[in-house]
Design a protein around this motif. Structure first.
Motif, mmCIF file in Angstrom:
data_model
loop_
_atom_site.group_PDB
_atom_site.id
_atom_site.type_symbol
_atom_site.label_atom_id
_atom_site.label_comp_id
_atom_site.label_asym_id
_atom_site.label_seq_id
_atom_site.Cartn_x
_atom_site.Cartn_y
_atom_site.Cartn_z
ATOM 1 N N ILE A 54 0.881 -1.000 0.238
ATOM 2 C CA ILE A 54 0.086 0.081 0.036
ATOM 3 C C ILE A 54 0.759 1.161 -0.062
ATOM 4 C CG2 ILE A 54 -1.767 1.264 1.246
ATOM 5 C CD1 ILE A 54 -2.593 -1.488 2.448
ATOM 6 N N ILE A 55 0.793 2.132 -0.802
ATOM 7 C CA ILE A 55 1.408 3.160 -1.056
ATOM 8 C C ILE A 55 0.339 4.478 -0.710
ATOM 9 C CG2 ILE A 55 2.758 4.844 -2.702
ATOM 10 C CD1 ILE A 55 2.953 2.051 -4.310
ATOM 11 N N ASN A 56 0.544 5.480 0.096
ATOM 12 C CA ASN A 56 -0.237 6.446 0.508
ATOM 13 C C ASN A 56 0.485 7.835 0.641
ATOM 14 O OD1 ASN A 56 0.172 5.180 3.014
ATOM 15 N ND2 ASN A 56 -1.106 6.801 3.730
ATOM 16 N N GLN A 57 -0.215 9.015 0.618
ATOM 17 C CA GLN A 57 0.525 10.173 1.286
ATOM 18 C C GLN A 57 -0.166 10.474 2.417
ATOM 19 O OE1 GLN A 57 -0.688 13.308 -1.753
ATOM 20 N NE2 GLN A 57 -1.370 11.709 -2.981
ATOM 21 N N HIS A 58 0.857 10.690 3.645
ATOM 22 C CA HIS A 58 0.710 11.129 4.581
ATOM 23 C C HIS A 58 0.815 12.720 5.002
ATOM 24 C CE1 HIS A 58 0.475 11.592 9.023
ATOM 25 N NE2 HIS A 58 -0.165 10.209 9.029
ATOM 26 N N VAL A 59 -0.251 13.550 4.806
ATOM 27 C CA VAL A 59 -0.050 15.153 4.904
ATOM 28 C C VAL A 59 0.448 15.419 5.873
ATOM 29 C CG1 VAL A 59 -1.432 16.950 4.416
ATOM 30 C CG2 VAL A 59 -1.756 15.072 3.130
ATOM 31 N N ALA A 60 -0.096 15.049 7.310
ATOM 32 C CA ALA A 60 0.368 15.574 8.520
ATOM 33 C C ALA A 60 2.036 15.550 8.811
ATOM 34 C CB ALA A 60 -0.374 15.033 9.619
ATOM 35 N N ALA A 61 2.678 14.212 8.303
ATOM 36 C CA ALA A 61 3.852 14.168 8.449
ATOM 37 C C ALA A 61 4.555 14.708 7.195
ATOM 38 C CB ALA A 61 4.203 12.719 8.478
ATOM 39 N N ARG A 62 4.048 14.885 6.161
ATOM 40 C CA ARG A 62 4.684 15.343 4.966
ATOM 41 C C ARG A 62 5.360 14.568 4.277
ATOM 42 N NH1 ARG A 62 1.644 19.234 6.494
ATOM 43 N NH2 ARG A 62 2.078 21.159 6.426
ATOM 44 N N GLU A 63 4.899 13.022 4.166
ATOM 45 C CA GLU A 63 5.744 11.954 3.873
ATOM 46 C C GLU A 63 4.772 11.068 2.686
ATOM 47 O OE1 GLU A 63 8.163 11.454 7.918
ATOM 48 O OE2 GLU A 63 6.611 9.861 7.554
ATOM 49 N N ILE A 64 5.313 10.343 2.144
ATOM 50 C CA ILE A 64 4.935 9.244 1.233
ATOM 51 C C ILE A 64 5.171 7.976 2.262
ATOM 52 C CG2 ILE A 64 4.957 7.748 -0.570
ATOM 53 C CD1 ILE A 64 5.110 10.342 -2.362
ATOM 54 N N TRP A 65 3.964 7.165 2.313
ATOM 55 C CA TRP A 65 4.392 5.932 3.356
ATOM 56 C C TRP A 65 4.060 4.620 2.215
ATOM 57 C CZ3 TRP A 65 1.435 6.681 8.604
ATOM 58 C CH2 TRP A 65 2.073 7.599 9.283
ATOM 59 N N LEU A 66 5.084 3.619 2.426
ATOM 60 C CA LEU A 66 4.886 2.519 1.662
ATOM 61 C C LEU A 66 4.627 1.213 2.872
ATOM 62 C CD1 LEU A 66 5.343 1.023 -1.054
ATOM 63 C CD2 LEU A 66 7.784 1.143 -0.562
ATOM 64 N N ALA A 67 3.735 0.577 2.770
ATOM 65 C CA ALA A 67 3.633 -0.578 3.660
ATOM 66 C C ALA A 67 3.433 -2.047 2.968
ATOM 67 C CB ALA A 67 2.099 -0.472 4.165
ATOM 68 N N THR A 68 4.477 -2.674 3.330
ATOM 69 C CA THR A 68 4.764 -3.953 2.696
ATOM 70 C C THR A 68 4.803 -5.164 3.759
ATOM 71 O OG1 THR A 68 7.135 -4.007 2.945
ATOM 72 C CG2 THR A 68 6.338 -2.735 1.082
ATOM 73 N N LYS A 69 4.835 -6.394 3.097
ATOM 74 C CA LYS A 69 4.938 -7.381 4.026
ATOM 75 C C LYS A 69 6.238 -7.528 4.843
ATOM 76 C CE LYS A 69 5.671 -11.579 1.628
ATOM 77 N NZ LYS A 69 5.381 -12.896 0.949
ATOM 78 N N SER A 70 7.278 -6.770 4.433
ATOM 79 C CA SER A 70 8.359 -6.873 5.374
ATOM 80 C C SER A 70 8.392 -5.674 6.182
ATOM 81 C CB SER A 70 9.686 -7.043 4.510
ATOM 82 O OG SER A 70 9.689 -5.851 3.538
#
Length: 115
Positions: A54-70
């Protein structure tokens, strides 16, 4: 630190570039994942084994997050590149690596690049 509008603009461009490349891969006959766009600009890849990225934008942190199996990774814009907050790995390098890992085979993601 960039303001919210600057972040949204830069993150939206990067997410569109990721979506474009992944759509092209998902359309091939041997693609190991299906791509689904979720509300709020979230990109979800579902793999043949049932795992997901899952790839998403996290506005509050000003980051793009990547959630993976690892595990999860966070990326901040540094000039023109999205860089991992823990290890300095570039977003697109991390994405290519984790897609290959979850697919169980090396994936040619040469078109993945920072936009």
């Amino acid at each position: 630190m960039m303001d919210e509008q600057q972040f949204m603009s830069a993150a939206s461009r990067q997410m569109a570039a990721i979506e474009n490349v992944l759509d092209g891969i998902a359309e091939s006959d041997d693609a190991p994942f299906d791509i689904e766009l979720k509300p709020g600009g979230v990109i979800e890849l579902e793999f043949d084994d049932g795992s997901a990225i899952i790839i998403n934008q996290h506005v509050a942190a000003r980051e793009i997050w990547l959630a993976t199996k690892s595990g999860g990774m966070h990326f901040r814009l540094d000039g023109e590149r999205w860089i991992g907050t823990r290890d300095g790995e570039e977003l697109m390098v991390a994405l290519a690596r984790t897609i290959s890992l979850q697919a169980g085979r090396a994936m040619s993601l040469g078109r993945l690049k920072n936009e």
